[in-house]
Write a protein that holds these residues in place. Structure first.
Motif, PDB file in Angstrom:
ATOM      1  N   TRP A 134      38.978   0.924  91.545  1.00 56.37           N
ATOM      2  CA  TRP A 134      37.984   0.791  92.613  1.00 56.37           C
ATOM      3  C   TRP A 134      38.454  -0.204  93.676  1.00 56.37           C
ATOM      4  CZ3 TRP A 134      35.028  -3.384  94.335  1.00 56.37           C
ATOM      5  CH2 TRP A 134      34.008  -3.055  95.236  1.00 56.37           C
ATOM      6  N   LEU A 135      39.032  -1.323  93.248  1.00 57.02           N
ATOM      7  CA  LEU A 135      39.522  -2.316  94.196  1.00 57.02           C
ATOM      8  C   LEU A 135      40.654  -1.745  95.056  1.00 57.02           C
ATOM      9  CD1 LEU A 135      39.564  -5.536  91.963  1.00 57.02           C
ATOM     10  CD2 LEU A 135      38.048  -5.065  93.898  1.00 57.02           C
ATOM     11  N   ILE A 136      41.590  -1.041  94.413  1.00 58.08           N
ATOM     12  CA  ILE A 136      42.700  -0.432  95.149  1.00 58.08           C
ATOM     13  C   ILE A 136      42.171   0.611  96.132  1.00 58.08           C
ATOM     14  CG2 ILE A 136      44.768   0.991  94.936  1.00 58.08           C
ATOM     15  CD1 ILE A 136      45.314  -0.365  92.268  1.00 58.08           C
ATOM     16  N   LEU A 137      41.180   1.369  95.686  1.00 58.04           N
ATOM     17  CA  LEU A 137      40.609   2.402  96.544  1.00 58.04           C
ATOM     18  C   LEU A 137      39.967   1.791  97.789  1.00 58.04           C
ATOM     19  CD1 LEU A 137      40.263   5.447  96.661  1.00 58.04           C
ATOM     20  CD2 LEU A 137      38.118   5.204  95.402  1.00 58.04           C
TER      21      LEU A 137
ATOM     22  N   LYS B 144      40.983  10.873  93.188  1.00 57.11           N
ATOM     23  CA  LYS B 144      41.016  11.711  91.986  1.00 57.11           C
ATOM     24  C   LYS B 144      41.152  10.858  90.725  1.00 57.11           C
ATOM     25  CE  LYS B 144      43.249  15.412  94.624  1.00 57.11           C
ATOM     26  NZ  LYS B 144      43.458  14.646  95.865  1.00 57.11           N
ATOM     27  N   PHE B 145      42.000   9.833  90.804  1.00 55.34           N
ATOM     28  CA  PHE B 145      42.180   8.968  89.643  1.00 55.34           C
ATOM     29  C   PHE B 145      40.912   8.177  89.345  1.00 55.34           C
ATOM     30  CE2 PHE B 145      44.532   5.301  87.513  1.00 55.34           C
ATOM     31  CZ  PHE B 145      44.722   6.018  86.340  1.00 55.34           C
ATOM     32  N   ASP B 146      40.171   7.813  90.397  1.00 60.51           N
ATOM     33  CA  ASP B 146      38.890   7.122  90.202  1.00 60.51           C
ATOM     34  C   ASP B 146      37.928   7.998  89.414  1.00 60.51           C
ATOM     35  OD1 ASP B 146      36.735   5.006  91.116  1.00 60.51           O
ATOM     36  OD2 ASP B 146      35.912   6.959  91.662  1.00 60.51           O
ATOM     37  N   LEU B 147      37.888   9.278  89.760  1.00 58.50           N
ATOM     38  CA  LEU B 147      37.019  10.204  89.036  1.00 58.50           C
ATOM     39  C   LEU B 147      37.439  10.298  87.577  1.00 58.50           C
ATOM     40  CD1 LEU B 147      34.739  12.312  89.065  1.00 58.50           C
ATOM     41  CD2 LEU B 147      36.440  14.021  89.738  1.00 58.50           C
ATOM     42  N   GLN B 148      38.735  10.347  87.329  1.00 61.34           N
ATOM     43  CA  GLN B 148      39.236  10.463  85.959  1.00 61.34           C
ATOM     44  C   GLN B 148      38.863   9.261  85.101  1.00 61.34           C
ATOM     45  OE1 GLN B 148      43.481  10.861  85.671  1.00 61.34           O
ATOM     46  NE2 GLN B 148      43.489  10.820  83.444  1.00 61.34           N
ATOM     47  N   VAL B 149      39.098   8.054  85.607  1.00 64.30           N
ATOM     48  CA  VAL B 149      38.825   6.869  84.789  1.00 64.30           C
ATOM     49  C   VAL B 149      37.323   6.655  84.610  1.00 64.30           C
ATOM     50  CG1 VAL B 149      40.989   5.722  85.378  1.00 64.30           C
ATOM     51  CG2 VAL B 149      38.969   5.323  86.799  1.00 64.30           C
TER      52      VAL B 149
END
Length: 336
Positions: free
Chosen positions: A297-300, A194-199
């Motif tokens: 992205w790296l954390i994901l 979800k945070f990836d989508l936000q950023v």
């Protein structure tokens, strides 16, 4: 949880006590296609206060920002305020989702991300008012004051609410420390999606600069980039929920397009800074947001490896029992 007579586990959502002359207690949880969620009756008093305070904060920010957006769009759409106002509204919408979904689904990591999102909005408001002294307005001042007054108690209350979560985790993962660890890692991965989508959405908005001078590439970015990211994150959720081993590799391969775009944008911005063709304030915000997007992205990808190693270790089967009659397969109209 107690084992029911039909071989399933009682989810604790309701109890039929009428045969004992006792009225049924209100449902505290309900099963949805996405898993267990709390009902209004299941919310603690501090959770209700948190929801009220959060939505007052969110609605105030959206209302004042929307008013400013209308004014800017009418008077001077080339003003960088146009970009900042859209950015604040979009991030406020994400905060609203984190608050509601985080409380009802007991996702403490989403409340922590909500804290980050609140700080991002607060920084946007401060930068927009403090740096751009020539465009200070009463609306900006009021919005800044509201953000500074409501943000601290909202953040503090978020921490107190999140640290008491655990009921739904126990109902889904049970008392097994092993399954609880797997459940937490799955929740972390879902939160980063979800945070990836936000950023990513924030980066695309910032990359449009003033929102009016849109070239062909930026049109493609809007038309393809945001839907692609949304579908990619949704696909990642299905990979997690259904424990699709091959799907994890497909998800990782499709995700390579994101850092490729980020690198391209960094190179383009570097050239713009040399020629001073773009607004420097927004350009620096794009760089910061882009760096954050790369980090997310790296954390994901790291979290993808962790949840992939947990596939087939019992969480999906436990989820089918804990979610009762509303498993994902039945939600899609297919048998278990």
């Amino acid at each position: 949880m107690e084992e029911a007579g039909n071989g399933q586990y009682d989810s604790g959502e309701s109890g039929d006590y009428s045969r004992f002359g006792i009225p049924d207690a209100p449902k505290t949880t309900v099963t949805t296609p996405f898993g267990k969620a709390k009902t209004c009756a299941g919310l603690l008093p501090k959770e209700r206060w948190f929801l009220v305070l959060s939505f007052i904060n969110i609605l105030a920010a959206i209302g004042l920002t929307a008013y400013r957006l209308v004014v800017v769009a009418k008077d001077d759409p080339t003003n960088s305020d146009f970009t900042f106002t859209i950015l604040i509204i979009v991030n406020a919408a994400f905060v609203a989702f984190y608050v509601l979904h985080g409380v009802l689904r007991e996702r403490k990591y989403e409340l922590y991300v909500q804290i980050v999102a609140i700080l991002v909005i607060l920084i946007y408001c401060i930068v927009e008012y403090a740096v751009k002294t020539d465009t200070r307005t009463t609306v900006k001042l009021v919005r800044l004051i509201i953000a500074c007054v409501l943000a601290p108690p909202n953040i503090i209350l978020s921490v107190f609410v999140a640290r008491d979560f655990g009921e739904l985790e126990f109902r889904i993962a049970g008392a097994s420390a092993h399954l609880q660890r797997i459940y937490n890692e799955a929740a972390i991965f879902s939160c980063w999606l979800k945070f990836d989508l936000q950023v990513t959405v924030s980066l695309v908005i910032l990359a449009l600069q003033d929102g009016t001078k849109i070239d062909t590439l930026e049109i493609v970015t809007l038309a393809v980039g945001i839907p692609y990211t949304f579908l990619w994150d949704v696909f990642g959720w299905f990979v997690l929920r259904l424990e699709l081993g091959f799907g994890a590799f497909v998800f990782a391969a499709l995700g390579l397009a994101k850092p490729a775009y980020y690198v391209y944008k960094f190179v383009e911005l570097y050239r713009d800074l040399e020629t001073h063709t773009h607004n420097n304030i927004i350009t620096y915000c794009v760089i910061i947001c882009g760096a954050l997007a790369v980090l997310v992205w790296l954390i994901l990808m790291v979290e993808l490896v962790r949840v992939f190693r947990n596939f087939g270790k019992g969480l999906k089967e436990r989820g089918r029992i804990s979610f009762g009659a509303f498993t994902l397969g039945q939600a899609l109209g297919t048998p278990n």
